[in-house]
Design a protein around this motif. Structure first.
Motif, PDB file in Angstrom:
ATOM      1  N   ARG A   1       0.863  -1.028   0.285  1.00 49.65           N
ATOM      2  CA  ARG A   1      -0.136   0.217  -0.271  1.00 49.65           C
ATOM      3  C   ARG A   1       0.958   1.057  -0.032  1.00 49.65           C
ATOM      4  NH1 ARG A   1      -5.355  -0.425  -0.940  1.00 49.65           N
ATOM      5  NH2 ARG A   1      -5.316   1.297  -0.250  1.00 49.65           N
TER       6      ARG A   1
ATOM      7  N   THR B   1       7.425  -2.041  -2.249  1.00 48.49           N
ATOM      8  CA  THR B   1       6.291  -0.681  -0.931  1.00 48.49           C
ATOM      9  C   THR B   1       6.823   0.666  -0.639  1.00 48.49           C
ATOM     10  OG1 THR B   1       5.489  -2.355  -0.136  1.00 48.49           O
ATOM     11  CG2 THR B   1       4.006  -0.001   0.295  1.00 48.49           C
TER      12      THR B   1
ATOM     13  N   HIS C   1      -0.760   3.711  -3.392  1.00 52.68           N
ATOM     14  CA  HIS C   1      -2.447   3.694  -2.788  1.00 52.68           C
ATOM     15  C   HIS C   1      -2.770   4.551  -2.413  1.00 52.68           C
ATOM     16  CE1 HIS C   1      -0.556   0.341  -3.686  1.00 52.68           C
ATOM     17  NE2 HIS C   1      -1.836  -0.188  -4.853  1.00 52.68           N
TER      18      HIS C   1
END
Length: 600
Positions: free
Chosen positions: A417, A584, A599
């Motif tokens: 995320r 990430t 995100h």
């Protein structure tokens, strides 16, 4: 897309912060005193030498220097006796005894010269060993996780580089120079005191001791200002060197801006401060030099006054003229040498002031690292077993704690995320990243990060000396819980370079150096930093940073505008490669084109 709201940052310029920090350090008068603080710091210096990796060699060096000094003093004693023997031989017109005495004199003089040269060499070699031990210890303490960064960012210690290089070298050299003199001084003083007593009675040594006490008190009175000046001079020397290094490092930028006049004025101003401090130091050293020189030359007068008393009282009335001349010469030598030994101790006062200044600067750096380590023990960030970057109600402030930048920040970034942070310049975005990755400690709240699975890419790429393989595998240390070291193979290199748009780099390197051969040879040829900075454009340097992330493949990468020098297409290619690698991202950027790779 979520953009945290930050309060604007209003700060002083770096020059103002540096000046205030330096003055804060410099104004602590206790740091320069020849007293308990200096003795405590010297005790720590010798403790480091004793615990170094080569304490046996340093100990043997000190022992050998002491033994060599004792042997040399025996030679010097016989050399000092020669004039009295010449007085007697010449006074008696003894031709037969003259030539053997002349040959013996030549041998003793040759031995004395050899001894002096050997002592100088031994002291220099011991200084090199001490420098190695002190510098290695400082590197081990200072160049480690968070210690050097926090020491530099706090700004409470000026010019760490100068302290580690120049100050350590001068301290080691000074200690090695005076060590043998100070160690052997008590033995020689006792011996020559007995000799002087036997020739001139108790008045002789008592007069010399009073002479020594007067010298000590006089030099002690003028030492503290000199120690302060030595400390200030070393600080300003570091500032001047820093200014000269900046001109070399940013030569292209200065040339583009036509900033030569401004930089020359800044360098001249730094030089002016150095010269000003040197003038103050010279004026203060003048009085110390005057005292030491007067006491040195006054010794001859004192020696003749000492032997005059027993002569005038009739102790040597039965001696012939040649015998009396020999006695006067021998007594003059013994008295002068005792005075000389005391004078040597007095003269070491000047070197002791230098040692005090260097010791203060070196141990002050160690003490700052101690404070950083104490803070680490008290505020140990927890590792996140769930592979998350979590900040709970965090307050971000400057390292000194003087200014709050962000308040009540809560962030939770789970693996997979990615988060992007945007905002106006100066609102504290980079400060938040530094806190999230653990470089800065939060003023309040808590931060949990998976340190072994985290990479930080600053806006300015860091290029190291070495081969292309070493560039991509930097820092080349163990990562991961199993302690394994990743191997950067040729296939990895080719794949990673292609992913970041540097597929032609190997050929360019070969063309720039005129080298030829297989790719793996080009990968492993070492080059200095200057070569890499010349071959790689700023954008390509940023691509090298991104390539390191692709090689190590951490779970998280914190990117502080690390693609600002790339065009939109190259930037998109780099970000896509990072996303495809399953990394990430926590990014700071102003470009909306990067939102699709995040995100939040």
């Amino acid at each position: 897309m979520h953009t945290p709201a930050f309060q604007p940052l209003i700060s002083q310029g770096p020059e103002d912060q540096y000046t205030q920090a330096s003055d804060k350090c410099a104004n602590n008068g206790y740091q320069y005193a020849v007293g308990l603080v200096m003795l405590r710091r010297l005790y720590r210096i010798f403790g480091v030498l004793q615990r170094s990796q080569t304490p046996r060699y340093i100990g043997l060096g000190c022992g050998a220097l002491l033994v060599g000094k004792l042997c040399a003093e025996i030679v010097f004693y016989y050399a000092g006796r020669l004039p009295s023997e010449f007085y007697k031989v010449l006074g008696d017109k003894d031709v037969k005894a003259f030539f053997p005495l002349l040959l013996r004199c030549m041998a003793v003089v040759a031995a004395a010269g050899t001894s002096r040269a050997a002592l100088d060499y031994g002291a220099a070699a011991l200084g090199v060993m001490m420098r190695s031990a002190l510098t290695t210890y400082t590197h081990r303490r200072y160049i480690r996780a968070r210690a050097f960064y926090e020491t530099v960012s706090r700004g409470t210690v000026d010019n760490p580089d100068q302290r580690i290089t120049q100050d350590v070298e001068r301290l080691a050299s000074s200690i090695a120079t005076i060590l043998a003199e100070l160690l052997i001084a008590p033995f020689l003083i006792v011996y020559y005191t007995v000799r002087c007593w036997s020739m001139a009675g108790p008045l002789g040594p008592l007069a010399i001791y009073a002479y020594f006490v007067a010298g000590v008190l006089s030099t002690r009175a003028v030492m503290p200002p000199i120690i302060r000046s030595v400390y200030h001079q070393e600080r300003e020397e570091g500032n001047l060197r820093f200014q000269e290094v900046r001109i070399t490092e940013f030569a292209e930028s200065i040339a583009f801006f036509a900033g030569e006049d401004r930089e020359r004025a800044a360098a001249d101003a730094a030089l002016g401060r150095v010269i000003g401090v040197q003038h103050v130091l010279l004026r203060r050293q003048f009085w110390l030099g005057l005292i030491t020189q007067v006491f040195s030359y006054l010794g001859a007068t004192v020696s003749y006054a000492i032997i005059a008393v027993p002569i005038f009282l009739g102790k040597y009335d039965g001696k012939t003229g040649s015998e009396l001349s020999s006695i006067v010469s021998m007594n003059a030598f013994v008295s002068m040498y005792l005075i000389y030994r005391f004078s040597v101790v007095i003269e070491q006062a000047k070197k002791l002031t230098d040692i005090a200044g260097y010791t203060a600067r070196i141990v002050q750096l160690w003490e700052e690292v101690d404070r950083v380590e104490d803070t680490e023990e008290q505020e140990e960030d927890a590792a996140d077993d769930d592979m998350r970057i979590v900040a709970e109600n965090v307050t971000v402030s400057t390292p000194s704690g003087e200014q709050v930048l962000v308040s009540a920040l809560t962030v939770d970034v789970a693996a997979g995320r990615s988060l992007i942070i945007t905002g106006a310049n100066g609102v504290g975005k980079t400060s938040v990243l530094r806190t999230l990755c653990g470089l800065w400690r939060p003023a309040a709240g808590s931060v949990r990060v998976p340190r072994r699975e985290l990479f930080f890419l600053p806006q300015t790429a860091y290029i190291v000396a070495g081969s292309l393989r070493e560039q991509l595998s930097y820092p080349g240390q163990q990562r991961g819980d199993n302690g394994s070291v990743r191997v950067c193979g040729d296939a990895d290199l080719a794949r990673i370079l292609s992913a970041v748009g540097l597929a032609q780099l190997v050929g360019r390197i070969s063309s720039a150096t005129g080298a030829s051969g297989a790719d793996h040879l080009a990968y492993d040829r070492p080059y200095p930093v200057q070569f890499w900075l010349k071959v790689l454009s700023p954008g390509e340097q940023q691509k090298i940073s991104a390539a390191r992330v692709l090689f190590w493949r951490p779970r998280f990468a914190i990117l502080d505008e690390c693609t600002s020098a790339l065009d939109a297409a190259a930037e998109a290619s780099v970000y896509q490669a990072l996303v495809d690698a399953g990394i990430t991202l926590v990014s700071v950027s102003h470009r909306q084109s990067l939102f699709k790779y995040h995100h939040m």
